[in-house]
Each structure stands twice: as structure tokens, then as C-alpha cells.
Design a protein around this motif. Structure first.
Motif, PDB file in Angstrom:
ATOM      1  N   ARG A 191      26.641 -31.189 -14.625  1.00  0.00           N
ATOM      2  CA  ARG A 191      26.595 -29.742 -14.375  1.00  0.00           C
ATOM      3  C   ARG A 191      25.633 -29.050 -15.340  1.00  0.00           C
ATOM      4  O   ARG A 191      24.991 -28.052 -14.976  1.00  0.00           O
ATOM      5  N   ARG A 192      25.549 -29.545 -16.562  1.00  0.00           N
ATOM      6  CA  ARG A 192      24.581 -28.949 -17.501  1.00  0.00           C
ATOM      7  C   ARG A 192      23.168 -29.122 -16.963  1.00  0.00           C
ATOM      8  O   ARG A 192      22.350 -28.186 -17.001  1.00  0.00           O
ATOM      9  N   GLN A 193      22.866 -30.310 -16.440  1.00  0.00           N
ATOM     10  CA  GLN A 193      21.540 -30.536 -15.884  1.00  0.00           C
ATOM     11  C   GLN A 193      21.280 -29.627 -14.682  1.00  0.00           C
ATOM     12  O   GLN A 193      20.182 -29.097 -14.508  1.00  0.00           O
ATOM     13  N   GLN A 194      22.318 -29.403 -13.880  1.00  0.00           N
ATOM     14  CA  GLN A 194      22.165 -28.506 -12.723  1.00  0.00           C
ATOM     15  C   GLN A 194      21.879 -27.078 -13.189  1.00  0.00           C
ATOM     16  O   GLN A 194      21.056 -26.371 -12.594  1.00  0.00           O
ATOM     17  N   LEU A 195      22.542 -26.649 -14.241  1.00  0.00           N
ATOM     18  CA  LEU A 195      22.283 -25.313 -14.784  1.00  0.00           C
ATOM     19  C   LEU A 195      20.824 -25.170 -15.211  1.00  0.00           C
ATOM     20  O   LEU A 195      20.193 -24.138 -14.981  1.00  0.00           O
ATOM     21  N   ILE A 196      20.307 -26.219 -15.849  1.00  0.00           N
ATOM     22  CA  ILE A 196      18.898 -26.193 -16.274  1.00  0.00           C
ATOM     23  C   ILE A 196      17.994 -26.055 -15.057  1.00  0.00           C
ATOM     24  O   ILE A 196      17.046 -25.251 -15.045  1.00  0.00           O
ATOM     25  N   GLU A 197      18.270 -26.831 -14.024  1.00  0.00           N
ATOM     26  CA  GLU A 197      17.441 -26.795 -12.813  1.00  0.00           C
ATOM     27  C   GLU A 197      17.528 -25.445 -12.109  1.00  0.00           C
ATOM     28  O   GLU A 197      16.555 -24.984 -11.512  1.00  0.00           O
ATOM     29  N   LEU A 198      18.680 -24.786 -12.197  1.00  0.00           N
ATOM     30  CA  LEU A 198      18.834 -23.463 -11.591  1.00  0.00           C
ATOM     31  C   LEU A 198      18.124 -22.379 -12.393  1.00  0.00           C
ATOM     32  O   LEU A 198      17.929 -21.264 -11.902  1.00  0.00           O
ATOM     33  N   GLY A 199      17.765 -22.694 -13.641  1.00  0.00           N
ATOM     34  CA  GLY A 199      17.084 -21.718 -14.479  1.00  0.00           C
ATOM     35  C   GLY A 199      17.992 -20.625 -15.002  1.00  0.00           C
ATOM     36  O   GLY A 199      17.519 -19.525 -15.321  1.00  0.00           O
ATOM     37  N   LEU A 200      19.282 -20.907 -15.113  1.00  0.00           N
ATOM     38  CA  LEU A 200      20.211 -19.903 -15.626  1.00  0.00           C
ATOM     39  C   LEU A 200      20.103 -19.810 -17.151  1.00  0.00           C
ATOM     40  O   LEU A 200      19.585 -20.721 -17.798  1.00  0.00           O
ATOM     41  N   PRO A 201      20.571 -18.738 -17.748  1.00  0.00           N
ATOM     42  CA  PRO A 201      20.316 -18.489 -19.172  1.00  0.00           C
ATOM     43  C   PRO A 201      20.863 -19.567 -20.102  1.00  0.00           C
ATOM     44  O   PRO A 201      21.865 -20.228 -19.815  1.00  0.00           O
ATOM     45  N   HIS A 202      20.219 -19.658 -21.264  1.00  0.00           N
ATOM     46  CA  HIS A 202      20.542 -20.694 -22.243  1.00  0.00           C
ATOM     47  C   HIS A 202      21.986 -20.655 -22.741  1.00  0.00           C
ATOM     48  O   HIS A 202      22.585 -21.728 -22.930  1.00  0.00           O
ATOM     49  N   PRO A 203      22.603 -19.500 -23.011  1.00  0.00           N
ATOM     50  CA  PRO A 203      23.967 -19.538 -23.545  1.00  0.00           C
ATOM     51  C   PRO A 203      24.937 -20.338 -22.694  1.00  0.00           C
ATOM     52  O   PRO A 203      25.838 -20.999 -23.229  1.00  0.00           O
ATOM     53  N   TYR A 204      24.763 -20.319 -21.378  1.00  0.00           N
ATOM     54  CA  TYR A 204      25.700 -21.024 -20.506  1.00  0.00           C
ATOM     55  C   TYR A 204      25.367 -22.519 -20.454  1.00  0.00           C
ATOM     56  O   TYR A 204      26.269 -23.355 -20.358  1.00  0.00           O
ATOM     57  N   ILE A 205      24.089 -22.836 -20.536  1.00  0.00           N
ATOM     58  CA  ILE A 205      23.698 -24.249 -20.654  1.00  0.00           C
ATOM     59  C   ILE A 205      24.220 -24.806 -21.979  1.00  0.00           C
ATOM     60  O   ILE A 205      24.764 -25.924 -22.038  1.00  0.00           O
ATOM     61  N   ALA A 206      24.066 -24.019 -23.039  1.00  0.00           N
ATOM     62  CA  ALA A 206      24.534 -24.452 -24.358  1.00  0.00           C
ATOM     63  C   ALA A 206      26.049 -24.608 -24.384  1.00  0.00           C
ATOM     64  O   ALA A 206      26.577 -25.486 -25.080  1.00  0.00           O
ATOM     65  N   TRP A 207      26.760 -23.772 -23.643  1.00  0.00           N
ATOM     66  CA  TRP A 207      28.222 -23.872 -23.553  1.00  0.00           C
ATOM     67  C   TRP A 207      28.605 -25.260 -23.037  1.00  0.00           C
ATOM     68  O   TRP A 207      29.475 -25.941 -23.619  1.00  0.00           O
ATOM     69  N   LEU A 208      27.966 -25.692 -21.972  1.00  0.00           N
ATOM     70  CA  LEU A 208      28.264 -27.022 -21.437  1.00  0.00           C
ATOM     71  C   LEU A 208      27.767 -28.123 -22.367  1.00  0.00           C
ATOM     72  O   LEU A 208      28.380 -29.192 -22.461  1.00  0.00           O
ATOM     73  N   ALA A 209      26.668 -27.873 -23.067  1.00  0.00           N
ATOM     74  CA  ALA A 209      26.161 -28.880 -24.002  1.00  0.00           C
ATOM     75  C   ALA A 209      27.159 -29.143 -25.125  1.00  0.00           C
ATOM     76  O   ALA A 209      27.356 -30.290 -25.549  1.00  0.00           O
ATOM     77  N   THR A 210      27.812 -28.078 -25.612  1.00  0.00           N
ATOM     78  CA  THR A 210      28.806 -28.295 -26.668  1.00  0.00           C
ATOM     79  C   THR A 210      30.043 -29.003 -26.127  1.00  0.00           C
ATOM     80  O   THR A 210      30.683 -29.779 -26.840  1.00  0.00           O
ATOM     81  N   GLY A 211      30.390 -28.723 -24.854  1.00  0.00           N
ATOM     82  CA  GLY A 211      31.491 -29.470 -24.247  1.00  0.00           C
ATOM     83  C   GLY A 211      31.146 -30.942 -24.123  1.00  0.00           C
ATOM     84  O   GLY A 211      31.957 -31.822 -24.444  1.00  0.00           O
ATOM     85  N   GLU A 212      29.937 -31.212 -23.659  1.00  0.00           N
ATOM     86  CA  GLU A 212      29.477 -32.600 -23.562  1.00  0.00           C
ATOM     87  C   GLU A 212      29.466 -33.261 -24.943  1.00  0.00           C
ATOM     88  O   GLU A 212      29.828 -34.437 -25.092  1.00  0.00           O
ATOM     89  N   ALA A 213      29.055 -32.508 -25.960  1.00  0.00           N
ATOM     90  CA  ALA A 213      29.036 -33.038 -27.325  1.00  0.00           C
ATOM     91  C   ALA A 213      30.436 -33.432 -27.775  1.00  0.00           C
ATOM     92  O   ALA A 213      30.626 -34.446 -28.462  1.00  0.00           O
ATOM     93  N   GLN A 214      31.431 -32.640 -27.390  1.00  0.00           N
ATOM     94  CA  GLN A 214      32.807 -32.962 -27.761  1.00  0.00           C
ATOM     95  C   GLN A 214      33.226 -34.295 -27.142  1.00  0.00           C
ATOM     96  O   GLN A 214      33.840 -35.140 -27.804  1.00  0.00           O
ATOM     97  N   GLY A 215      32.883 -34.497 -25.872  1.00  0.00           N
ATOM     98  CA  GLY A 215      33.204 -35.770 -25.229  1.00  0.00           C
ATOM     99  C   GLY A 215      32.501 -36.944 -25.888  1.00  0.00           C
ATOM    100  O   GLY A 215      33.103 -37.996 -26.122  1.00  0.00           O
ATOM    101  N   GLN A 216      31.233 -36.771 -26.208  1.00  0.00           N
ATOM    102  CA  GLN A 216      30.490 -37.853 -26.858  1.00  0.00           C
ATOM    103  C   GLN A 216      31.061 -38.153 -28.240  1.00  0.00           C
ATOM    104  O   GLN A 216      31.114 -39.317 -28.668  1.00  0.00           O
ATOM    105  N   LEU A 217      31.491 -37.125 -28.944  1.00  0.00           N
ATOM    106  CA  LEU A 217      32.084 -37.342 -30.264  1.00  0.00           C
ATOM    107  C   LEU A 217      33.364 -38.156 -30.153  1.00  0.00           C
ATOM    108  O   LEU A 217      33.554 -39.124 -30.909  1.00  0.00           O
ATOM    109  N   GLN A 218      34.235 -37.793 -29.232  1.00  0.00           N
ATOM    110  CA  GLN A 218      35.493 -38.527 -29.102  1.00  0.00           C
ATOM    111  C   GLN A 218      35.268 -39.971 -28.701  1.00  0.00           C
ATOM    112  O   GLN A 218      36.053 -40.849 -29.062  1.00  0.00           O
TER     113      GLN A 218
END
Length: 954
Positions: free
Chosen positions: A589-616
Motif C-alpha cells: 500500500r505504501r508503494q501504491q500511495l507513491i504511485e498515486l502521488g499522494l502527499p509525503h506525510p501519508y506515505i511516511a505514515w505507512l513507512a513507519t508502520g512497515e518499519a515496525q514490522g521489519q523491526l519485530q
């Protein structure tokens, strides 16, 4: 920048490659072959600090330092060398200094640091030439620094350099500026705490990564600063950046000041404007003078701009106010005369508007900002549109007949800011519109809900259910409107977090009304609320279906908040963030947000969620990359806090306690709510950081806070009970070590177990989550057994380690260490299992860089006399060597199996351990070892291991 470019603080960061190069020169000097290194770079970039840092790392080296000074009226020959020998030199200074230096080098290796060579007199250069010529047979590292841009064709050092470059042992090292991450590390040292990301970006943007300018710019800032102070630049900084300017001729100074006012690279017509406004006839020599002095740089062969961004700012500030006004007005007039009447480009329109604004011409500035805003709107250049609309709002009160009402301007600004992802500006505009009172009930209802989203993203508070109820009432007059469905959906969303029994019915009503209204934005929120409820009920299929449709509706409406909200609940429908499926969904979904060209804060929101999964999952490097990406631009406090909580956990796991505490402290400062902000793992993170700091009581307190909040359980609630029990077990051990009664602590543990017989479970979940929860239950039980010194505690740790295996690597690493500890406590009966657990913990600890556990494992291995190194065969032995493979002592004639056995021998494994690892009998292992002894000509296993190690070193 003054006589020395050493930052005054003792902060040295980065420069790994450069330190390595200087360390190699020092190592060569130790070995008897001298080296000379000339370090070149801008003033303030850190040349002297680098040389001194590298020299100070070599404890056996005598460090001698001399500094050349920019003396104007005094003539002190050989000044830096006099500083070194602490006396005057005689009539033959070269031979005298060389002899003195030879005596020092005979006693021990020497590092001679000569700073700011561009100010050296000819006598000093002659002596240094003599020293460099004698380097090959001397234990000497000569480290010299020189400023970039101060050695022109006629400079005395230019001839010296052309000669010395031909001598053996002489090299040059160009030192560039700090990158953003190195700037962050420097600011951390200067401020004494983790710097805010927006501060790091602003400092790096303004200084270009110059270490000295970084220090000057942040002097006096508190550790909590999020940006630089507005107003005039500090005098020390202005003096530093304008030093090259003071060396110029008056015409060159004037030309450079006019270029600074131009505000962009001077080329073509812009350069002609600057030349005309400066009143110079022959600009070529003047531009070369500015370039040679290090003030200007040639850009793409035909343009000129300042070497440091701050130089332009300081030069414009040095002009009188009337002169600045005159120059800006003249630039604006020149630009206007060249604009195309049919379609001027946006950059030119913005530049004209900026010049007129700085010329204090409010009427004209407003008119041209209107034109620039219209062009930005047509081209969807949202950032430029935001800036121009803010300009129009700022100067509107000074304009006699403005073309737009305040409400029109604020409405346009709100939409532009939303599309640009500028949360601060959007909230300002939303507040202004709501305060204005000139809105219909439906528009007001929409903005009331949107204000809650913005406050959430900025960390100003969790959803205010009273405000959302007001939005529902405002829109109730038109129950068929999309705004009413929107308000109902978000009221349900907030109610679900508060565990309100009426929230599910509200979510169902919102979905019905949203489908009737047919509005994709309202439908996205209504579907997400119903997906959230389905997750709570463990209705996985419904949750997935509703969340996926919500994402699609959010994409159609271009609503980044709705997209991120729905995407997270879509991921939650398949389990927790340790589940690979969860991480994969968020990443997609983060990649889809990038492709849609939506603003960075929402892409970054998903990036931090993804980071949490990768950390665990133990993928900590990927986690770090995602956090850096998320914070690469200003993402808002929500993302900032999420990133800091994940960074704090990682730092705690890896033993960087101060860094972890800094991240957590900044997260606390950024958010108005912490423990009560349920989507974030404040309590679990706080407990992890306290246990990493050795504060067992603080860990227990933090974990229990997370059990007392109203509403649904907080994020990472599963960690809370194992962490609380771990803290109590550590406290019980402390009591026993101090010969104190642990019973009060054990009573606390009994009460904890009575209240919470199992870890707290989050809402929803599937088979993977059930496995995860069972693993936490086993870990919780093992910690209780450790606290009570239960005779069966080893069995409890076996269950914990096995249930965590390949599921939660950080916890498995810790449990494997505790298992080994418990098994060794039982004596030699279970030594084989203890050794295996200890090696498993060591292997995981190395992969995770979990230094606290690695330290404990290493200490336990040393006590138990267990080699824990992984069986890795030295590279020269592991593959084919040269021709002639049949001679005794060659490695290439070993079979693959023999190489495997040899790797385990080198690691210190016993025959039984090798047999279990390679699934062989001990007799077969013994046979392989016999063959190895014969083929290598060695006498025994110890000799064989030494043979393999020698081969690698050769």
C-alpha cells in the motif's frame, strides 16, 4: 573563519574513510616508513579536527602540533615549527629541526600536525620540504592542512605543492562537508540530545554540511529546538562566512552583493542584470576574483552562485534597508520587462512577486502573487501555490482593493496545503475558516472532522469525540449528505477506540448512508470503521473485504489520511506487525500511495508502520532505512513520534541507551498524549528503554501504566506482562545478590499473575497471532519462574525459546541466553543443551547486533569455557588455491566434507557437537579428522586449527 577551523566542541563524527586513510599513514610510520598527507577542504569543514582525531587514536604515537597564523604586520619565520620545538631555530633551521625531529622519531613514532599551511612563510615551507624528502626512513607521519580556494596561481604554496607532489610518500586527501546523517550526529553531540529532524534538515540546508558553521548556527539552542531562531544571523557566523568577501576588491564585493540579492544562480539575463546593477564594465576578472577567493562557484559552466548558502543570506543582510529595496525593485523591473505576455513561466512569476515583496511594494507584490498563484494552480505546483497564497493573506490588509475575500484565500490555501501535505498550513487555514463563522453547516461539519485528522497527524491529541458529535449534529439537517456519513463514520471510529458499545451500530449506519450518498471519501471512512470493528470480532474475511474497498475509495478521492487509515486496518485483519503478511501488505500500500502521488506525510505514515514490522522480524537495517525515508521531509508529529518510538526500541535492543532515551523523550515532547494515545506503543517502548538502562523498577512501572488506560488495549500490549515480569525477576535477583529478602518483590509478582494470568491480547487475530500470543505467554511464565528460582525454570525457558523460534528474533535471542543460563545452573547434566542454546543466542545476537545480550552471552561462555564463534573456515582454506593440489599442506585437495569438519575444528567444537551439526556419527567425524591430519601434516586438532589460521593470514 579565523586562524583555526577546529570546532570548539569536542564533537567528532563520521569521516570513516578519511580516518582510515590517516590511520594507514600512521601505521606506515610505526613500521618505519614515513608518510605525508595534505588535507584540503573549506574553512570550517573539520580538517584540523580530523588530523588531531586520527593522531589521538594512535596511543603509542607522539603528537606534535604547529599552527600557521595569518599575521599582517608581524614577521615570525618558522612560527609553526617554533611551536613544536618550543624555542627559536638557528642559522640552519632545516638541518636543526630535522635533527631534533629525528631524535623524537628514534624514541617513538611521531605524528607532526601542521595546520593552515596557506599562511606558512617560505622558510617553513622549505623546512617541511626537507622533512618530506627524508620520510622514507623515518617513523613519522606528517599531517598538514590547507584551505580550499586560498592557494591561487601566484601563492607561495602553489610552487611548493608542485614540487612536493613528486616526492615519495606524499598524498593528498580532499575533505568534503558532512552529509545529513553526520550533521545529525554532530548536532546530537553539540545539543546533548537527539536533534529534531526538521532542525537537522534546516541546519544542513543552510550550511551545506560545514561542521564549524553547524556549530555556530546552533549555539545557544535548547536540545528541544525544532528549528533555528528567526532573525539576524549570529555575528560570529557572519564573520566566518564573509571572510573571503573581505579579501575582495571593492568592485568585486559590490558585484557579489548584487548577485546575492538576485536570489538565484546568476547566468544569462540574470547575470547581465547583476552586472548592470553593480555598475561594472569588465565583470570577467571580478567574477574570477570571487571564484578564486572561494566566495562564488561556477555552476554548469555559465552561471555563478555562492559556495556556502549562508554567504548570500549574510551579504544581503549587510546592505542597508533602502539599498535592498532599490535592488529588489530593480530586479523585479528587469524580470517584468522580459516576461512573455502569452504565458510567463511559474518560476519567473514567483521571483517577481518575491522581489516586489522584499522591495516593500505591497500593491504590486499582491498583484504578482495573484498571477503566480493562478499559474501554480494550473500547473498543480502545490508548494508554490501555498507560498503565494500565504503571501497574499499576509499583505492583503495593505492593499486598497484586494481581489479576493479572506474566506476565498483561506479556502484556496486549505485545499492547496492538503494536496501538498503541508499539515501546519492546512490546520492554520482550517482553524481560520472555522473561526470566521462564514460557513454553511455541511462545510463546517466537514472541517470539524478534518481538524480532528490534522490534530491527530500533528500529535495535538487523540480524536475528540465531543467535536465529532458536533460535526454529526451540524450535518444531521441533511442526513443524505456525504458530510453526514463522513461525520458518522469518524464518530464510530473514535468510539471503537474508546470501546463504546454504541460504536458498531454507528459504523453500520455510516456505511449505509455513505453508500446512498455515493461519495468515495465518505465511503472510505465508513468502510474503514466497519473493517476496524470486524478486526475486533476476528471476522477476518469481512475485515479484509471492507478494508480493501476502503483503500480503493480513498484512492479515488485522493484522501491520503483515509488511505493510510484503511491500509493499516487491512493489514491488521491478518494479524500483528510481526506477521510477514502484515508487513507485506503495508509495504504494498505504501508503494501504491507513491504511485498515486499522494502527499509525503501519508506515505511516511505507512513507512513507519512497515518499519515496525521489519523491526519485530529482526530486519533492523531495513527498519532504519524506512525510518530515514519517512523522516526525509517534514512528515508531521504523528510520523515523527512513530519513527522515534521504533528507533527507541531498536536502540534499546542494541544497547544504545542514551540514544533510546533521547528518542523517547522527544516523542513525549511532540505528543500531547502518550500512554492514552492508543495507536502508539508508548508504554511498551518505555518499559523496553527502562530495562535496557538497568532500571528494573522503571520497567515494571511503565508496563503497568499500559494496563490501566480506558478503551481497547494499546499497541504492543502483548509485550507488557513479559516486560513487567522481567523487571520483577531482575529486582528479585538484585535482592538475593544484596543478601536481602526478595519476598516483597515476589508478592508483587503473585499479584501481577493474579491480575494478569496471561499476556494482554489485542483485538482480533488469526492462527499466526495465536502463535505469537502463545510465545509471549511462555516468555511471561519463564520470567516468573526465574524470579521465583523455580526448580523447573529451565523447562520454562525451553518452552519459551522454542515457541519464539523463527517468530520473534529479539525475544528468542534473549530467551536462548536465559535458557543457557538456567541449564548451566543445573551443572554438567545438560551441558550439551546449554552450549547449543548459548551458541544460538550468540548467533542471533550477532545478526541483530544485540550488544546487551551478546555481552551476557560472552561472559557466560567465558565462565563456562564454551567457544561460541560460528564455524567459519578461513577464506584461503575454504576454496581452491593454486596449482599443485597434491602436496602436503595444500588446501585445495581437501574434500567438501573435510572443509566443513575443519571449520568446526577451528571454531573449537567437540566431535559430538560436529556430529550433531553435520548429522554424522562421531566415528565418521573422527575418520575425517584423521584424514585432515594426514593431508595437512599436522599432529593434532590444535595444530590443525593453527594450520588453517596460518593459511588465512598468509
Amino acid at each position: 573563519m579565523g586562524p583555526s577551523d577546529i570546532p570548539s566542541g569536542d564533537v567528532f563524527v563520521g569521516r570513516v574513510d578519511e580516518v582510515g586513510e590517516l590511520s594507514a599513514a600512521l601505521a606506515s610510520a610505526r613500521a618505519g616508513t614515513g608518510r605525508a598527507v595534505l588535507i584540503t577542504g573549506d574553512a570550517g569543514v573539520g580538517k584540523t579536527r580530523l588530523a588531531q582525531h586520527a593522531a589521538s587514536r594512535a596511543e603509542d604515537v607522539l603528537v606534535l602540533t604547529g599552527t600557521c597564523l595569518p599575521l599582517a604586520t608581524l614577521n615570525v619565520p618558522l612560527l609553526p615549527l617554533r611551536m613544536v620545538v618550543r624555542r627559536s631555530l638557528g642559522t640552519d633551521p632545516a638541518e636543526e629541526f630535522d635533527g631534533w625531529l629525528a631524535e623524537r622519531c628514534a624514541e617513538r613514532p611521531v605524528a607532526l600536525v601542521v595546520d593552515d599551511l596557506q599562511w606558512a612563510d617560505q622558510a617553513t615551507l622549505d623546512v617541511l620540504m626537507w622533512v618530506v624528502a627524508g620520510l622514507p626512513a623515518r617513523r613519522l607521519a606528517l599531517l598538514m592542512t590547507v584551505r580550499r580556494g586560498e592557494v591561487g596561481p601566484g601563492h607561495p604554496l602553489a610552487r611548493w605543492l608542485s614540487d612536493v607532489r613528486r616526492l615519495p610518500g606524499f598524498t593528498e586527501l580532499a575533505l568534503g562537508p558532512l552529509d545529513p546523517e553526520e550533521t545529525r550526529a554532530q548536532l546530537r553531540g553539540l545539543l546533548g540530545d537527539e536533534p529534531h529532524d526538521t532542525l537537522v534538515r534546516e541546519v544542513h540546508d543552510r550550511t551545506g554540511g560545514n561542521a564549524y558553521l553547524n556549530e555556530l548556527l546552533v549555539t545557544g539552542l535548547p536540545p528541544t529546538a525544532t528549528c533555528l531562531d528567526e532573525g539576524l544571523l549570529p555575528d560570529t557566523l557572519v564573520s566566518a562566512v564573509l571572510r573571503p568577501w573581505h579579501q575582495l576588491s571593492p568592485p568585486a564585493r559590490e558585484l557579489s552583493r548584487v548577485v546575492a540579492v538576485g536570489g538565484r544562480v546568476a547566468r544569462g539575463q540574470a547575470l547581465e542584470d547583476a552586472i548592470r546593477l553593480a555598475g561594472v564594465d569588465e565583470p570577467g576578472p571580478l567574477l574570477r576574483e570571487c571564484v578564486d577567493a572561494g566566495l562564488l562557484e561556477a555552476v554548469d559552466g555559465d552561471g555563478y552562485w555562492f559556495h556556502h548558502p549562508l554567504q548570500a543570506e549574510a551579504l544581503e543582510a549587510s546592505l542597508s534597508h533602502p539599498e535592498r529595496q532599490r535592488l529588489h525593485a530593480s530586479y523585479a523591473q528587469a524580470l517584468q520587462s522580459r516576461l512573455s505576455p502569452t504565458g510567463p513561466d511559474l518560476d519567473s512569476l514567483v521571483l517577481v512577486a518575491d522581489h516586489l515583496h522584499r522591495a516593500d511594494d505591497a500593491e504590486a507584490a499582491y498583484t504578482w502573487a495573484c498571477r503566480a498563484a493562478a499559474a501554480a494552480e494550473d500547473g498543480q505546483a502545490w508548494a508554490s501555490l501555498v507560498r503565494m497564497l500565504r503571501r497574499m493573506i499576509e499583505v492583503r490588509s495593505l492593499v486598497q482593493q484586494p481581489s479576493e475575500t479572506p474566506t476565498d484565500l483561506w479556502s484556496r490555501l486549505r485545499v492547496a496545503a492538503e494536496r501538498d501535505g503541508d499539515l501546519d498550513t492546512e490546520l492554520d487555514a482550517t482553524e481560520a475558516l472555522l473561526d470566521d463563522g462564514d460557513l454553511g453547516p455541511l462545510d463546517e461539519a466537514e472541517l470539524v472532522v478534518r481538524r480532528q485528522h490534522l490534530r491527530f497527524m500533528k500529535g495535538l491529541g487523540f480524536f475528540d469525540r465531543g467535536e465529532l458529535a458536533r460535526a454529526t449534529q451540524l450535518s444531521a439537517a441533511e442526513p443524505g449528505s456525504w458530510q453526514h456519513a463522513f461525520a458518522l463514520a469518524e464518530s464510530a471510529h473514535a468510539g471503537l477506540w474508546a470501546d463504546d458499545p454504541d460504536a458498531p451500530a454507528l459504523a453500520a449506519e455510516a456505511l449505509t448512508r455513505a453508500r446512498t450518498a455515493g461519495h468515495p471519501r465518505a465511503l472510505a471512512y465508513a468502510l474503514a470503521a466497519n473493517a476496524m470493528h470486524a478486526v475486533y470480532l476476528s471476522h477476518v474475511a469481512d475485515a479484509e473485504t471492507w478494508a480493501a474497498e476502503a483503500v480503493a475509495c480513498a484512492a479515488r478521492s485522493g484522501d491520503g489520511f483515509a488511505f493510510g487509515h484503511a491500509a493499516m486496518w487491512e493489514a491488521n485483519s491478518v494479524g500483528g506487525n510481526a506477521d510477514p503478511r502484515w508487513t507485506a501488505r503495508v509495504a504494498g500500500r505504501r508503494q501504491q500511495l507513491i504511485e498515486l502521488g499522494l502527499p509525503h506525510p501519508y506515505i511516511a505514515w505507512l513507512a513507519t508502520g512497515e518499519a515496525q514490522g521489519q523491526l519485530q522480524r529482526g530486519e533492523w537495517r531495513t527498519c532504519q532505512s524506512l525510518l530515514r525515508y519517512a523522516l526525509g521531509r517534514t512528515p508531521g508529529a504523528l510520523v515523527d513520534v512513530a519513527a522515534r518510538l521504533r528507533a527507541a526500541q531498536l536502540a534499546a535492543f542494541q544497547g544504545r541507551v542514551r540514544e533510546a532515551e533521547g528518542h523517547l523523550a522527544r516523542a513525549d515532547e511532540l505528543f500531547g498524549e502518550t500512554s492514552t494515545f492508543l495507536p502508539f506503543e508508548f508504554d511498551a517502548t518505555r518499559a523496553m528503554v527502562r530495562i535496557a538502562a538497568g532500571d528494573a523498577r522503571g520497567c515494571v512501572t511503565a508496563a503497568l501504566v499500559g494496563t490501566s488506560n480506558p478503551g481497547v488495549p494499546p499497541t504492543q500490549c502483548e509485550w507488557l506482562m513479559p516486560l513487567a515480569a522481567r523487571g520483577l525477576a531482575d529486582l528479585a535477583e538484585d535482592c538475593r545478590d544484596a543478601l536481602e529478602d526478595p519476598q516483597p518483590v515476589l508478592d508483587e509478582l503473585d499479584e501481577l499473575e493474579r491480575r494478569f494470568p496471561h499476556p494482554i491480547a489485542d483485538a482480533g487475530g488469526d492462527e499466526f497471532y495465536d502463535r505469537e500470543l502463545a510465545a509471549f505467554d511462555a516468555l511471561y511464565a519463564a520470567e516468573r519462574a526465574r524470579a521465583r528460582l523455580d526448580p523447573d525454570r529451565a523447562d520454562a525457558w525451553v518452552r519459551a525459546a522454542e515457541s519464539l523460534r523463527d517468530l520473534l528474533p529479539w525475544e528468542e535471542c534473549y530467551a536462548s541466553w536465559r535458557l543457557a543460563e538456567a541449564l548451566f545452573d543445573q551443572g554438567t547434566t545438560h551441558r550439551t543443551e546449554a552450549v547449543a542454546a548459548l551458541r544460538r543466542a550468540h548467533r542471533l545476537g550477532r545478526q541483530l547486533a544485540a550488544q546487551p545480550v551478546l555481552d551476557q552471552v560472552t561472559a557466560l561462555a567465558r565462565t563456562a569455557r564454551v567457544p561460541v564463534a560460528d564455524p567459519v573456515l578461513p577464506s584461503v582454506v575454504s576454496g581452491a588455491t593454486a596449482a599443485g593440489t597434491d602436496r602436503v599442506g595444500d588446501a585445495a585437495h581437501l574434500t567438501g566434507r573435510e572443509r566443513e569438519v575443519l571449520a568446526h575444528i577451528v571454531a573449537g567444537r567437540t566431535y559430538g557437537e560436529i556430529a550433531r551439526e553435520l548429522v554424522l556419527s562421531e566415528k565418521t567425524v573422527s575418520s575425517h579428522v584423521s584424514h585432515l591430519l594426514t593431508k595437512t601434516g599436522t599432529a593434532n586438532r590444535i595444530d590443525l586449527a593453527r594450520w588453517a589460521t596460518r593459511r588465512a593470514h598468509q
